[in-house]
Write a protein that holds these residues in place. Structure first.
Motif, PDB file in Angstrom:
ATOM      1  N   ALA A   1     -10.337  16.552  27.287  1.00 23.49           N
ATOM      2  CA  ALA A   1     -10.758  17.564  26.312  1.00 23.49           C
ATOM      3  C   ALA A   1      -9.769  18.729  26.255  1.00 23.49           C
ATOM      4  CB  ALA A   1     -12.153  18.071  26.653  1.00 23.49           C
ATOM      5  N   ILE A   2      -9.274  19.161  27.415  1.00 26.51           N
ATOM      6  CA  ILE A   2      -8.304  20.261  27.452  1.00 26.51           C
ATOM      7  C   ILE A   2      -6.998  19.853  26.780  1.00 26.51           C
ATOM      8  CG2 ILE A   2      -6.858  21.642  29.005  1.00 26.51           C
ATOM      9  CD1 ILE A   2      -9.326  21.682  30.904  1.00 26.51           C
ATOM     10  N   ASP A   3      -6.546  18.627  27.048  1.00 25.57           N
ATOM     11  CA  ASP A   3      -5.325  18.130  26.389  1.00 25.57           C
ATOM     12  C   ASP A   3      -5.478  18.163  24.873  1.00 25.57           C
ATOM     13  OD1 ASP A   3      -4.041  17.646  28.800  1.00 25.57           O
ATOM     14  OD2 ASP A   3      -4.465  15.489  28.787  1.00 25.57           O
ATOM     15  N   ALA A   4      -6.607  17.716  24.386  1.00 26.40           N
ATOM     16  CA  ALA A   4      -6.851  17.706  22.939  1.00 26.40           C
ATOM     17  C   ALA A   4      -6.878  19.139  22.398  1.00 26.40           C
ATOM     18  CB  ALA A   4      -8.164  16.996  22.627  1.00 26.40           C
ATOM     19  N   GLN A   5      -7.504  20.041  23.130  1.00 31.31           N
ATOM     20  CA  GLN A   5      -7.552  21.443  22.702  1.00 31.31           C
ATOM     21  C   GLN A   5      -6.150  22.051  22.658  1.00 31.31           C
ATOM     22  OE1 GLN A   5     -10.435  23.151  21.665  1.00 31.31           O
ATOM     23  NE2 GLN A   5      -8.823  24.476  20.880  1.00 31.31           N
ATOM     24  N   HIS A   6      -5.325  21.753  23.647  1.00 34.49           N
ATOM     25  CA  HIS A   6      -3.940  22.256  23.657  1.00 34.49           C
ATOM     26  C   HIS A   6      -3.155  21.717  22.462  1.00 34.49           C
ATOM     27  CE1 HIS A   6      -3.897  23.275  28.241  1.00 34.49           C
ATOM     28  NE2 HIS A   6      -4.543  24.173  27.521  1.00 34.49           N
ATOM     29  N   LEU A   7      -3.365  20.459  22.144  1.00 38.61           N
ATOM     30  CA  LEU A   7      -2.689  19.892  20.972  1.00 38.61           C
ATOM     31  C   LEU A   7      -3.142  20.599  19.695  1.00 38.61           C
ATOM     32  CD1 LEU A   7      -2.775  16.112  21.932  1.00 38.61           C
ATOM     33  CD2 LEU A   7      -0.715  17.520  21.651  1.00 38.61           C
ATOM     34  N   LEU A   8      -4.439  20.822  19.579  1.00 39.58           N
ATOM     35  CA  LEU A   8      -4.962  21.528  18.397  1.00 39.58           C
ATOM     36  C   LEU A   8      -4.422  22.953  18.317  1.00 39.58           C
ATOM     37  CD1 LEU A   8      -8.671  20.335  18.378  1.00 39.58           C
ATOM     38  CD2 LEU A   8      -6.922  19.825  16.662  1.00 39.58           C
ATOM     39  N   ASP A   9      -4.448  23.659  19.441  1.00 42.19           N
ATOM     40  CA  ASP A   9      -3.955  25.037  19.475  1.00 42.19           C
ATOM     41  C   ASP A   9      -2.467  25.115  19.144  1.00 42.19           C
ATOM     42  OD1 ASP A   9      -6.498  25.841  20.197  1.00 42.19           O
ATOM     43  OD2 ASP A   9      -5.999  26.126  22.328  1.00 42.19           O
ATOM     44  N   GLY A  10      -1.731  24.056  19.487  1.00 46.35           N
ATOM     45  CA  GLY A  10      -0.291  24.026  19.216  1.00 46.35           C
ATOM     46  C   GLY A  10       0.046  23.523  17.824  1.00 46.35           C
ATOM     47  N   GLY A  11      -0.966  23.273  17.008  1.00 46.44           N
ATOM     48  CA  GLY A  11      -0.721  22.825  15.644  1.00 46.44           C
ATOM     49  C   GLY A  11      -0.456  21.334  15.507  1.00 46.44           C
ATOM     50  N   HIS A  12      -0.890  20.568  16.494  1.00 41.56           N
ATOM     51  CA  HIS A  12      -0.669  19.110  16.477  1.00 41.56           C
ATOM     52  C   HIS A  12      -1.998  18.392  16.269  1.00 41.56           C
ATOM     53  CE1 HIS A  12       3.389  19.844  17.965  1.00 41.56           C
ATOM     54  NE2 HIS A  12       2.851  20.680  18.845  1.00 41.56           N
ATOM     55  N   ALA A  13      -2.654  18.682  15.167  1.00 44.99           N
ATOM     56  CA  ALA A  13      -3.988  18.147  14.902  1.00 44.99           C
ATOM     57  C   ALA A  13      -3.991  16.628  14.805  1.00 44.99           C
ATOM     58  CB  ALA A  13      -4.562  18.756  13.624  1.00 44.99           C
ATOM     59  N   LEU A  14      -3.003  16.048  14.157  1.00 43.52           N
ATOM     60  CA  LEU A  14      -2.957  14.590  14.017  1.00 43.52           C
ATOM     61  C   LEU A  14      -2.790  13.911  15.378  1.00 43.52           C
ATOM     62  CD1 LEU A  14      -3.100  12.251  12.062  1.00 43.52           C
ATOM     63  CD2 LEU A  14      -0.628  12.408  11.777  1.00 43.52           C
ATOM     64  N   THR A  15      -1.915  14.473  16.213  1.00 46.88           N
ATOM     65  CA  THR A  15      -1.728  13.921  17.562  1.00 46.88           C
ATOM     66  C   THR A  15      -3.016  14.063  18.366  1.00 46.88           C
ATOM     67  OG1 THR A  15       0.616  14.514  17.482  1.00 46.88           O
ATOM     68  CG2 THR A  15      -0.297  14.021  19.647  1.00 46.88           C
ATOM     69  N   ALA A  16      -3.701  15.198  18.237  1.00 52.54           N
ATOM     70  CA  ALA A  16      -4.970  15.410  18.949  1.00 52.54           C
ATOM     71  C   ALA A  16      -6.004  14.377  18.518  1.00 52.54           C
ATOM     72  CB  ALA A  16      -5.487  16.823  18.694  1.00 52.54           C
ATOM     73  N   LEU A  17      -6.116  14.164  17.226  1.00 53.39           N
ATOM     74  CA  LEU A  17      -7.081  13.184  16.729  1.00 53.39           C
ATOM     75  C   LEU A  17      -6.736  11.776  17.214  1.00 53.39           C
ATOM     76  CD1 LEU A  17      -9.539  12.524  14.979  1.00 53.39           C
ATOM     77  CD2 LEU A  17      -7.986  12.310  13.025  1.00 53.39           C
ATOM     78  N   LEU A  18      -5.461  11.424  17.136  1.00 50.76           N
ATOM     79  CA  LEU A  18      -5.015  10.117  17.630  1.00 50.76           C
ATOM     80  C   LEU A  18      -5.343   9.963  19.113  1.00 50.76           C
ATOM     81  CD1 LEU A  18      -3.452   7.448  17.260  1.00 50.76           C
ATOM     82  CD2 LEU A  18      -1.375   8.729  17.790  1.00 50.76           C
ATOM     83  N   TYR A  19      -5.068  10.995  19.878  1.00 51.14           N
ATOM     84  CA  TYR A  19      -5.339  10.987  21.317  1.00 51.14           C
ATOM     85  C   TYR A  19      -6.831  10.815  21.606  1.00 51.14           C
ATOM     86  CZ  TYR A  19      -5.755  12.954  26.050  1.00 51.14           C
ATOM     87  OH  TYR A  19      -6.051  13.176  27.373  1.00 51.14           O
TER      88      TYR A  19
END
Length: 157
Positions: free
Chosen positions: A110-128
């Motif tokens: 969950a933290i990894d996904a939040q970091h991706l979202l906060d960093g502007g990597h929404a597509l990578t977060a969703l894929l993850y």
């Protein structure tokens, strides 16, 4: 002949081990083995994150593979334990809840996904998020299925 459950079951012929004399003692033993296993699993996970750190904004491969391999191991463990009638009652809590519970990590996922979202990597977060759940479920199903088949084949020899 079906058992008449109104009569006491002879513990020498019952499938399950007799209950412990002191249920609090069994509870304490379970807590201790879960904690000990959790320490081992968490240390293994931490070691993996030191060996294979994730770059900022990159796909969290280490956490992904930790969760997938942990689920694969859980599939094997549960298939083996359910096939073995005389497994010690502390094996499952130690290995499953303890080691594999400490090794796998929903919180870091969950933290990894939040970091991706906060960093502007929404597509990578969703894929993850989607890939981790799909791969983990596939891993536990595949290894449990393969282990059960292997155990059946081995018992025919």
């Amino acid at each position: 002949m079906p058992l008449d459950h109104s009569e006491p079951i002879d513990p020498d012929i019952a499938d399950d081990p007799p209950p412990p004399r002191d249920p609090r003692r069994r509870h304490r033993q379970t807590v201790v083995v879960v904690a000990a296993g959790g320490v081992l699993g968490a240390c293994a996970r931490y070691g993996a994150t030191l060996l294979w750190p994730t770059a900022a904004g990159g796909f969290p491969w280490t956490t992904f593979w930790i969760n997938v391999t942990g689920c694969a191991a859980m599939g094997v463990l549960m298939a083996v334990i359910t096939a073995m009638p005389a497994t010690h009652p502390l094996v499952r809590p130690f290995l499953g809840t303890g080691i594999l519970g400490g090794y796998t990590t929903f919180s870091t996922y969950a933290i990894d996904a939040q970091h991706l979202l906060d960093g502007g990597h929404a597509l990578t977060a969703l894929l993850y998020l989607v890939a981790t759940v799909a791969a983990a479920l596939a891993a536990v199903w595949a290894t449990a299925t393969l282990t059960r088949r292997t155990l059946r084949l081995g018992s025919r020899s």
